[in-house]
Design a protein around this motif. Structure first.
Motif, mmCIF file in Angstrom:
data_model
loop_
_atom_site.group_PDB
_atom_site.id
_atom_site.type_symbol
_atom_site.label_atom_id
_atom_site.label_comp_id
_atom_site.label_asym_id
_atom_site.label_seq_id
_atom_site.Cartn_x
_atom_site.Cartn_y
_atom_site.Cartn_z
ATOM 1 N N ASP A 1 3.733 6.556 3.923
ATOM 2 C CA ASP A 1 3.800 7.946 4.373
ATOM 3 C C ASP A 1 5.128 8.601 4.008
ATOM 4 O OD1 ASP A 1 1.252 8.098 5.934
ATOM 5 O OD2 ASP A 1 2.212 6.460 7.028
ATOM 6 N N ARG B 1 2.325 8.056 -0.773
ATOM 7 C CA ARG B 1 0.938 8.544 -0.806
ATOM 8 C C ARG B 1 0.924 10.045 -1.110
ATOM 9 N NH1 ARG B 1 0.124 11.902 3.249
ATOM 10 N NH2 ARG B 1 1.167 11.607 5.259
ATOM 11 N N GLU C 1 0.846 -1.193 0.000
ATOM 12 C CA GLU C 1 0.000 0.000 0.000
ATOM 13 C C GLU C 1 0.883 1.245 0.000
ATOM 14 O OE1 GLU C 1 -2.345 -0.426 3.488
ATOM 15 O OE2 GLU C 1 -0.668 -0.142 4.860
ATOM 16 N N PRO C 2 0.327 2.393 -0.354
ATOM 17 C CA PRO C 2 1.132 3.625 -0.357
ATOM 18 C C PRO C 2 1.702 3.918 1.022
ATOM 19 C CG PRO C 2 -0.909 3.950 -1.551
ATOM 20 C CD PRO C 2 -1.028 2.610 -0.875
ATOM 21 N N SER D 1 -0.658 16.758 -2.745
ATOM 22 C CA SER D 1 -1.898 16.119 -2.269
ATOM 23 C C SER D 1 -2.849 15.922 -3.429
ATOM 24 C CB SER D 1 -2.559 16.984 -1.190
ATOM 25 O OG SER D 1 -1.696 17.169 -0.093
#
Length: 430
Positions: A303, A351, A300-301, A429
């Motif tokens: 941090d 992410r 998963e992505p 983002s």
């Protein structure tokens, strides 16, 4: 000065080597591995010193490392005393380097240096070695106060960074650097020394590492202050961070101590074993994965990702002078291409809003400034995030573009630091 020993006795048998010859012979094997075969000094040592005890093994290492530190200056002395220039890989030149470095840099008496080196040229030009050494010794030969860099290195770094950095590098290579420790806790047990940054200790005259206060307790690990900067730019965190190319584990342990949930990726099982040992000694948690980053991917992505990428390692020449003779332009280009592939893969794993720190212990722009420019063009979703006040040690600062470049001469007034390129990138983002 003793006369040259004959290569064979009257019985036809080779005479026994004088005491102390074995570590000199091992040093010669190390130098041959580095200069002729391009092996790293540390990789060449185990085979070259097999069968030697601790003190002799240490002497072989010291002779080889000091020879590499002063190689251009040793060769200049040798050339001044020979009618015709000896080939770089000639047995006579190699033996003279080993003899001279002992008397001129390591304090070995001349008679002991030549007596233990002549057996290394058994079957070769012993009279030449003895004669050149004797002439230089009688003539009061000395090494210059300012150490010389290999000419191709001086030219390359001069074109990048200017003459002042070349001079600073020549001064920096003259002696081994101080020992830097990163503390697991600010109040942890550690030897006395100076602090250049939070959780840091610098020791100028250190005993063997394993004997220092706090080693057995896992209170710290050895890590140059510049090498600690990439993890410092990720700060404290509770999220998921990936340490790519993680061994031997200094940055992994920094991140774990800062509260991150760390996955440490390492391609080499032997280096991963060392990473496990360091984690066990310090008691810091991390998940170690043995895999090739070019084939592996996270579930998963993440941090944050820290990529201290494989590189030419020219920035750590103070501790590893052999890199100056191995890091030719072909190696630099090969490492830069690998870094580009690793960066491109890592960019997809962060992410939105997450951070990617890219670093190399290299003084080559192809493994730093040029790599960053290429990456930003290929990945417009990323932007440089300059360090905030207090994130870097006093004396180290980011430039106007927001990245950090430490060079020979950085922190010179307190013992210097390794050469690094470090940049923190933030993904936009969604």
């Amino acid at each position: 000065m003793p006369s040259p020993a004959k290569p064979r006795s009257s019985t036809g048998r080779r005479p026994a080597d004088p005491p102390g010859t074995a570590p000199r012979r091992a040093a010669l094997r190390v130098l041959d591995a580095v200069l002729r075969r391009g092996e790293p000094l540390e990789a060449a040592l185990p085979n070259a010193t097999r069968g030697l005890e601790g003190a002799d093994r240490g002497l072989a290492h010291a002779i080889a490392a000091e020879t590499l530190r002063r190689l251009p200056d040793l060769d200049a002395l040798i050339d001044s005393a020979t009618r015709q220039r000896l080939p770089d890989d000639a047995k006579a030149r190699m033996a003279l380097r080993v003899a001279l470095v002992q008397t001129l840099a390591l304090g070995t008496p001349p008679h002991a240096a030549i007596a233990t080196v002549l057996p290394l040229v058994d079957g070769g030009p012993r009279k030449l070695v003895h004669g050149v050494f004797g002439a230089l010794n009688r003539g009061g030969a000395e090494l210059p106060e300012q150490t010389s860099l290999p000419p191709e290195i001086a030219e390359r770094w001069g074109s990048y960074w200017g003459e002042s950095v070349v001079n600073a590098a020549a001064s920096a290579i003259a002696a081994p650097p101080p020992l830097d420790l990163t503390l697991a806790k600010a109040d942890g047990l550690a030897p006395e020394g100076t602090s250049l940054a939070p959780d840091h200790r610098r020791i100028v005259e250190a005993a063997p590492v394993a004997t220092l206060a706090g080693y057995d307790e896992g209170a710290w690990w050895v890590q140059d202050v510049a090498a600690s900067l990439p993890a410092r730019l990720l700060g404290a965190g509770e999220g998921q961070v990936l340490d790519l190319c993680a061994a031997p584990g200094g940055k992994t342990m920094q991140l774990a101590a800062a509260g991150w949930n760390v996955t440490a990726l390492e391609i080499a099982p032997s280096r991963a074993a060392r990473l496990h040992e360091n984690l066990a000694r310090t008691g810091l948690p991390a998940q170690v994965v043995i895999a090739d980053a070019l084939d592996w991917a996270p579930a998963e992505p993440l941090d944050a990702i820290l990529l201290d990428a494989p590189c030419s390692a020219t920035g750590i020449f103070r501790r590893h002078p052999d890199v100056l003779y191995r890091a030719h332009p072909g190696i630099i280009a090969e490492m830069a291409a690998l870094q580009a592939r690793l960066l491109d893969r890592a960019a997809a794993w962060v992410r939105p809003g997450g951070r990617l720190v890219y670093a190399t212990c290299s003084l080559e722009p192809a493994e730093g400034e040029e790599q960053l420019a290429r990456f930003l063009t290929a990945h417009p979703e990323y932007a440089v995030s300059p360090p905030s006040p207090g994130e870097l040690p006093t004396g180290i600062a980011a430039n106007e573009a927001g990245y950090v470049r430490t060079l020979p001469g950085t922190l010179a007034d307190v013992g210097g630091c390794d050469g690094f390129f470090i940049v923190r990138l933030v993904r936009a983002s969604a």
